[in-house]
Design an enzyme around this catalytic site. Structure first.
Site, PDB file in Angstrom:
ATOM      1  N   LEU A   1      10.756   1.768   7.382  1.00  0.00           N
ATOM      2  CA  LEU A   1      10.392   2.147   6.250  1.00  0.00           C
ATOM      3  C   LEU A   1      10.980   3.640   5.646  1.00  0.00           C
ATOM      4  O   LEU A   1      11.180   4.380   6.372  1.00  0.00           O
ATOM      5  CB  LEU A   1       8.856   2.638   6.444  1.00  0.00           C
ATOM      6  CG  LEU A   1       8.252   2.822   5.190  1.00  0.00           C
ATOM      7  CD1 LEU A   1       7.780   1.363   4.395  1.00  0.00           C
ATOM      8  CD2 LEU A   1       6.880   3.777   5.512  1.00  0.00           C
TER       9      LEU A   1
ATOM     10  N   GLU B   1      12.057   3.438  14.475  1.00  0.00           N
ATOM     11  CA  GLU B   1      11.150   4.438  13.836  1.00  0.00           C
ATOM     12  C   GLU B   1      10.090   4.347  14.858  1.00  0.00           C
ATOM     13  O   GLU B   1       9.977   3.905  15.854  1.00  0.00           O
ATOM     14  CB  GLU B   1      10.839   4.099  12.519  1.00  0.00           C
ATOM     15  CG  GLU B   1      10.204   2.686  12.436  1.00  0.00           C
ATOM     16  CD  GLU B   1       9.663   2.513  10.873  1.00  0.00           C
ATOM     17  OE1 GLU B   1       9.527   3.416   9.978  1.00  0.00           O
ATOM     18  OE2 GLU B   1       9.527   1.283  10.460  1.00  0.00           O
TER      19      GLU B   1
ATOM     20  N   TYR C   1       0.777  -1.143   0.015  1.00  0.00           N
ATOM     21  CA  TYR C   1       0.114  -0.019  -0.208  1.00  0.00           C
ATOM     22  C   TYR C   1       0.839   1.130  -0.090  1.00  0.00           C
ATOM     23  O   TYR C   1       2.173   1.114   0.303  1.00  0.00           O
ATOM     24  CB  TYR C   1      -0.906   0.187   1.211  1.00  0.00           C
ATOM     25  CG  TYR C   1      -0.586   0.498   2.675  1.00  0.00           C
ATOM     26  CD1 TYR C   1       0.350  -0.397   3.203  1.00  0.00           C
ATOM     27  CD2 TYR C   1      -0.557   1.882   3.038  1.00  0.00           C
ATOM     28  CE1 TYR C   1       1.130   0.236   4.503  1.00  0.00           C
ATOM     29  CE2 TYR C   1       0.067   2.024   4.101  1.00  0.00           C
ATOM     30  CZ  TYR C   1       0.830   1.026   4.859  1.00  0.00           C
ATOM     31  OH  TYR C   1       1.423   1.587   6.232  1.00  0.00           O
TER      32      TYR C   1
ATOM     33  N   LYS D   1       6.467  -1.435   2.361  1.00  0.00           N
ATOM     34  CA  LYS D   1       5.138  -1.046   2.825  1.00  0.00           C
ATOM     35  C   LYS D   1       4.080  -1.928   2.704  1.00  0.00           C
ATOM     36  O   LYS D   1       3.271  -1.623   1.523  1.00  0.00           O
ATOM     37  CB  LYS D   1       5.040   0.359   2.123  1.00  0.00           C
ATOM     38  CG  LYS D   1       4.059   1.274   2.927  1.00  0.00           C
ATOM     39  CD  LYS D   1       4.034   2.615   2.612  1.00  0.00           C
ATOM     40  CE  LYS D   1       3.297   3.735   3.147  1.00  0.00           C
ATOM     41  NZ  LYS D   1       3.250   3.748   5.106  1.00  0.00           N
TER      42      LYS D   1
HETATM   43  N1  PDD Z   1       2.671   5.548   7.444  1.00  0.00           N
HETATM   44  N2  PDD Z   1       7.278   4.305   9.200  1.00  0.00           N
HETATM   45  C1  PDD Z   1       6.100   3.864   9.303  1.00  0.00           C
HETATM   46  C2  PDD Z   1       6.120   2.385   9.921  1.00  0.00           C
HETATM   47  C3  PDD Z   1       5.059   4.381   8.492  1.00  0.00           C
HETATM   48  O1  PDD Z   1       3.741   3.769   8.773  1.00  0.00           O
HETATM   49  C4  PDD Z   1       5.080   5.585   7.922  1.00  0.00           C
HETATM   50  C5  PDD Z   1       3.957   6.116   7.253  1.00  0.00           C
HETATM   51  C6  PDD Z   1       6.273   6.135   8.004  1.00  0.00           C
HETATM   52  C7  PDD Z   1       6.497   7.705   7.212  1.00  0.00           C
HETATM   53  O2  PDD Z   1       6.426   7.325   5.813  1.00  0.00           O
HETATM   54  P1  PDD Z   1       6.152   8.748   4.771  1.00  0.00           P
HETATM   55  O3  PDD Z   1       7.060   9.783   5.290  1.00  0.00           O
HETATM   56  O4  PDD Z   1       6.374   8.135   3.517  1.00  0.00           O
HETATM   57  O5  PDD Z   1       4.749   8.870   4.991  1.00  0.00           O
HETATM   58  C8  PDD Z   1       7.307   5.706   8.475  1.00  0.00           C
HETATM   59  C9  PDD Z   1       1.629   6.148   6.540  1.00  0.00           C
HETATM   60  C10 PDD Z   1       1.136   7.428   6.779  1.00  0.00           C
HETATM   61  C11 PDD Z   1       0.296   5.178   7.065  1.00  0.00           C
HETATM   62  O6  PDD Z   1       0.460   3.952   7.315  1.00  0.00           O
HETATM   63  O7  PDD Z   1      -0.799   5.784   7.453  1.00  0.00           O
END
Ligand code: PDD
Length: 287
Positions: A205, A181, A34, A149
């Site tokens: 991630l 993270e 996703y 992801k």
């Molecule tokens: N999540 N780490 C994890 C585990 C995450 O789920 C996310 C983002 C990030 C930040 O990634 P980015 O900057 O590309 O949004 C880091 C999204 C927003 C979600 O699962 O809703």
């Protein structure tokens, strides 16, 4: 929300009317990938990077990408244009489809399920941003492909709920004595004016916002290092931030009940938030 347009396997239809099989492997196994893409004034932010990360995840789980980048953009644009709100959070998901039986191994000849929907982008209220948010820590018990992801998010769900149960915004995950993270965000640390970020590897991630923050730090001459961050350094930090597509750059001002630095958002967090907003505006103006 439920009457907004969504995309499912070639059709555009109201979200409330969308149906998938209970045998879909996303439902049975969490077998899918996703992305979450922020949209400002109906313009997707860094969509190229999000689609590249989707490709990386699909390659990592051996699921052929059903669409070219141009096809993805076209579908996202149509959903975005139809929404009655301008600032959005677009969610897209690809699963390994629905077989006629439940078997762990990949089903031959089954088409993937593709789903896209959008929701209003929920921004952090000014009062929350001004105070910063609270976080707790927990041991990271996820698998060793956190760079993908994937929709199998149960460990992240439990970690986030662990924070919510304690009235906190995020859980910061620790593995082998290092800060990795957040449950749904990347984490930055500031010590003595130096911005520290953990390296992008299989344990976290690779955040799109993480990359923007490091680009902005470099562009504004902020000293920064990408390296392992021991737990002790996290606890002794002057500033701790969480970053994500929906939270942008948000200061964490309490960690496990103790104040971070002065217990208020630090100066670098405030500057980075400002740079991030300006950068967004410029990118959106350029189109
Ligand atoms: N999540 N780490 C994890 C585990 C995450 O789920 C996310 C983002 C990030 C930040 O990634 P980015 O900057 O590309 O949004 C880091 C999204 C927003 C979600 O699962 O809703």
């Amino acid at each position: 929300m439920t009457d907004t347009l969504c995309y499912l396997d070639g059709d555009y239809l109201p979200l409330a009317a969308a149906r998938i099989s209970p045998l879909d492997r996303g439902f049975l196994f969490g077998d899918g990938a996703y992305e979450v893409i922020p949209v400002y004034s109906r313009r997707p932010f860094r969509i190229g990077e999000h689609l590249a990360r989707l490709q990386y995840t699909l390659d990592g789980i051996r699921l052929p990408n059903p669409h070219t980048a141009a096809e993805w953009r076209e579908r996202v644009e149509r959903i975005v244009a139809a929404a009655p709100f301008a600032d959005q959070s677009v969610y897209l998901q690809v699963t390994r489809g629905a077989d006629d039986k439940r078997d762990h191994a990949f089903p031959p000849g089954v088409p993937p399920t593709v789903f896209i929907f959008t929701a209003p982008l929920t921004t952090t209220p000014d009062s929350v941003r001004a105070a910063g948010v609270a976080a707790v820590t927990a041991l990271d018990n996820r698998w060793l492909r956190c760079d993908l992801k994937v929709v199998a998010l149960l460990a992240n769900v439990l970690a986030r709920q662990h924070a919510v149960d304690q009235g906190c915004a995020e859980t910061i995950l620790l593995r082998d004595g290092f800060m990795i993270e957040g449950a749904a965000s990347n984490i930055f640390v500031v010590k003595d004016g130096v911005l520290l970020a953990p390296p992008k590897d299989h344990r976290m991630l690779p955040g799109i916002t993480y990359d923007v923050v490091l680009e902005l730090a470099a562009g504004h001459g902020v000293p920064h290092q990408v390296r392992e961050i021991p737990e002790a350094e996290l606890r002794a930090a002057d500033e701790v931030w969480m970053t994500s597509s929906t939270k942008e750059v948000l200061a964490i001002t309490t960690l496990d009940g103790r104040p971070v630095g002065g217990g208020v958002p630090g100066p670098l967090a405030q500057r980075m938030h400002g740079w991030y907003q300006r950068f967004k505006d410029e990118v959106m103006r350029r189109g």
